[in-house]
Design an enzyme around this catalytic site. Structure first.
Site, PDB file in Angstrom:
ATOM      1  N   PHE A  71       1.129  -1.310  -0.099  1.00 57.17           N
ATOM      2  CA  PHE A  71      -0.125  -0.507  -0.198  1.00 57.17           C
ATOM      3  C   PHE A  71       0.906   0.541  -0.111  1.00 57.17           C
ATOM      4  O   PHE A  71       1.660   1.182   1.296  1.00 57.17           O
ATOM      5  CB  PHE A  71      -0.788  -0.130   1.693  1.00 57.17           C
ATOM      6  CG  PHE A  71      -2.262   0.809   0.769  1.00 57.17           C
ATOM      7  CD1 PHE A  71      -2.890   1.428   0.461  1.00 57.17           C
ATOM      8  CD2 PHE A  71      -1.631   2.153   1.518  1.00 57.17           C
ATOM      9  CE1 PHE A  71      -3.942   1.968   0.109  1.00 57.17           C
ATOM     10  CE2 PHE A  71      -2.420   3.541   1.338  1.00 57.17           C
ATOM     11  CZ  PHE A  71      -3.719   3.092   1.113  1.00 57.17           C
TER      12      PHE A  71
ATOM     13  N   ASP B  89       8.957   2.308   2.226  1.00 64.57           N
ATOM     14  CA  ASP B  89       7.965   3.334   2.439  1.00 64.57           C
ATOM     15  C   ASP B  89       7.984   3.070   3.724  1.00 64.57           C
ATOM     16  O   ASP B  89       7.458   2.275   4.663  1.00 64.57           O
ATOM     17  CB  ASP B  89       6.739   3.232   1.548  1.00 64.57           C
ATOM     18  CG  ASP B  89       5.491   3.661   1.762  1.00 64.57           C
ATOM     19  OD1 ASP B  89       5.628   4.290   3.261  1.00 64.57           O
ATOM     20  OD2 ASP B  89       4.679   3.401   1.440  1.00 64.57           O
TER      21      ASP B  89
ATOM     22  N   LYS C  32       2.461   8.936   8.887  1.00 64.44           N
ATOM     23  CA  LYS C  32       1.162   8.406  10.135  1.00 64.44           C
ATOM     24  C   LYS C  32       1.954   9.445  11.297  1.00 64.44           C
ATOM     25  O   LYS C  32       1.442  10.583  11.807  1.00 64.44           O
ATOM     26  CB  LYS C  32       1.295   7.574   9.911  1.00 64.44           C
ATOM     27  CG  LYS C  32       0.636   7.153   9.366  1.00 64.44           C
ATOM     28  CD  LYS C  32      -0.004   5.152   9.033  1.00 64.44           C
ATOM     29  CE  LYS C  32      -1.343   5.733   8.143  1.00 64.44           C
ATOM     30  NZ  LYS C  32      -0.521   5.604   6.679  1.00 64.44           N
TER      31      LYS C  32
HETATM   32  C1  LIG Z   1      -0.982   5.155   4.737  1.00 66.85           C
HETATM   33  C2  LIG Z   1      -0.271   4.818   4.124  1.00 66.85           C
HETATM   34  C3  LIG Z   1       0.282   5.162   3.315  1.00 66.85           C
HETATM   35  C4  LIG Z   1      -0.129   6.847   2.418  1.00 66.85           C
HETATM   36  O1  LIG Z   1      -0.307   7.272   3.898  1.00 66.85           O
HETATM   37  P1  LIG Z   1      -1.942   9.389   3.025  1.00 66.85           P
HETATM   38  O2  LIG Z   1      -1.507   9.608   4.501  1.00 66.85           O
HETATM   39  O3  LIG Z   1      -2.710   8.713   3.547  1.00 66.85           O
HETATM   40  O4  LIG Z   1      -1.155   9.676   2.059  1.00 66.85           O
HETATM   41  C5  LIG Z   1       1.359   5.299   1.808  1.00 66.85           C
HETATM   42  N1  LIG Z   1       1.868   3.655   2.556  1.00 66.85           N
HETATM   43  C6  LIG Z   1       1.690   3.469   3.557  1.00 66.85           C
HETATM   44  C7  LIG Z   1       2.803   2.268   3.991  1.00 66.85           C
HETATM   45  C8  LIG Z   1       0.834   3.752   4.444  1.00 66.85           C
HETATM   46  O5  LIG Z   1       0.885   3.046   5.447  1.00 66.85           O
END
Ligand SMILES: *Cc1c(COP(=O)(O)O)cnc(C)c1O
Length: 409
Positions: free
Chosen positions: A149, A234, A263
């Site tokens: 994701f 990420d 986050k």
């Molecule tokens: C939450 C998340 C995203 C997206 O972040 P947003 O602030 O919602 O755009 C991308 N990568 C990972 C691994 C995430 O947990």
């Protein structure tokens, strides 16, 4: 179902607010039917006055719990001083934050934005530009993983290795390829003459809390070095100490070319960052990339306060200890439940997934009625990302509720 008629004099209540929400908010979320109005530490209260243990904390954003006093004080002080100046000028909170993050991560340069997806966009643009600058304009493709994701913008949703998030948005941007997670042979086979980078999560959070096998990122680092491509990590969910170490990539003792984070960085205020090495960072030269709100002073001041707390000696050891305690408690209760109900307990640090024998939303509804909040990560996985400040007593209280609810399902 009959609902009370809202009136201006009515005290706060869930039902009328949710009715109003259903009339006016875009119906793009599967929201749990409570309105949260107040929070302190691990606890939140809804509009009916009901108290919950919040084990998901703004989907892993409120890592120091709700309204942490140091973060509140830093944000308040900044609110009274200066809010925003844009990147046409310098500002102290973002300068300090860049210095703290570089020192902590081992990377050399910081770019600020407002969300995770934007931080990943910066990674993707950096990869393409760096390859062009190295004389490889043909290298534009980014390899990512099945069940990954990476966000909801067109590029990051295409990077996301879950077809359900692509459906209806075609044609998707070119230049992405998805391969099985944890499989180094598949990664080696996938890298070709058009590959620019590999983008990977140390733990697939949204994809079901799936932990990469130890050494996976190390293997990817070696592969990227051999092929002359970038390793992008990420860390939006796994960064800031969530897994008990500052960044997930540190488990394998490597340094990526660039990482994204968001986050937990602002403890719930919107802020994202892209950190990178000196050499690749030079590719994003003046004018090549930017963000109007990036480096917002209030968000950056809050993030500086968050880092100060997390970097206190011994703080992350406590995250490790509490994470082990929670995981051990969940694994022990797995054995006391009817066979097969709790299929698997996964996680590291304070990022935990419970794979159930049924769809997560039904389990989450029962947990909420019992007084514990979580969210779904994949179809059958309940995710918990408690604040790092959670106490052992709160974990014990949560474990007792979880056991009672899962037994009675
Ligand atoms: C939450 C998340 C995203 C997206 O972040 P947003 O602030 O919602 O755009 C991308 N990568 C990972 C691994 C995430 O947990």
């Amino acid at each position: 179902m009959s609902q009370p008629v809202p009136s201006p004099a009515a005290p706060l209540a869930n039902a009328p607010l949710i009715q109003k929400a259903r009339s006016h908010l875009l119906q793009n979320y599967k929201q749990q039917p409570i309105v949260l109005v107040r929070g302190r530490g691990t606890r939140v209260w809804d509009a009916d006055g009901r108290e919950y243990l919040d084990l998901i904390g703004g989907v892993a954003t409120c890592a120091l719990g709700h309204c942490h006093p140091d973060v509140v004080a830093a944000a308040h002080a900044q609110l009274d001083t200066l809010w925003h100046v844009s990147n046409a000028f310098y500002s102290q909170p973002s300068i300090d934050l860049a210095a703290q993050l570089c020192e902590w991560s081992g990377l050399s340069r910081a770019f600020f934005c407002n969300s995770g997806a934007e931080a990943n966009e910066a990674l993707l643009k950096l990869a393409r530009k760096a390859m062009k600058d190295r004389g490889h304009p043909e290298r534009f493709e980014v390899i990512t993983f099945e069940r990954s994701f990476h966000g909801r913008t067109l590029a990051t949703v295409t990077a996301t290795g879950q077809p359900k998030y692509h459906a209806g948005f075609e044609p998707l941007p070119a230049g992405f390829k998805h391969i099985p997670y944890g499989d180094l042979d598949a990664a080696r086979a996938a890298v070709g003459p058009t590959t620019a980078a590999i983008l990977v999560e140390p733990i697939q959070g949204e994809g079901g809390v799936r932990v990469a096998p130890e050494g996976f990122l190390k293997g990817l680092r070696a592969l990227c070095d051999e092929k002359g491509i970038l390793l992008l990590v990420d860390e939006i969910q796994t960064g800031m100490g969530r897994t008990g170490i500052p960044f997930g990539f540190m488990r394998d003792g490597i340094l990526p070319d660039a990482v994204s984070m968001a986050k937990a960085l602002g403890n719930g205020l919107p802020i994202g960052a892209m950190l990178c090495r000196e050499d690749v960072g030079a590719s994003l030269s003046p004018g090549s990339h930017g963000s109007t709100f990036g480096g917002n002073l209030v968000a950056a001041a809050a993030a500086n306060a968050v880092l100060k707390v997390i970097r206190q000696p011994g703080f992350l050891q406590e995250v490790v200890a509490k994470g082990e305690y929670f995981l051990a408690g969940l694994k022990a209760l797995q054995g006391r439940l009817p066979a097969g109900r709790l299929v698997e307990v996964r996680g590291r640090g304070l990022l935990v997934g419970l794979e159930m024998d049924r769809d997560a939303p039904q389990v989450l509804a029962r947990l909420r009625e019992g007084g514990v909040l979580g969210n779904a990560a994949g179809e059958r996985t309940v995710r918990f990302a408690p604040p790092f400040t959670v106490t052992r007593e709160e974990l014990d209280e949560s474990l007792a509720i979880i056991e009672r609810v899962l037994t009675a399902l």
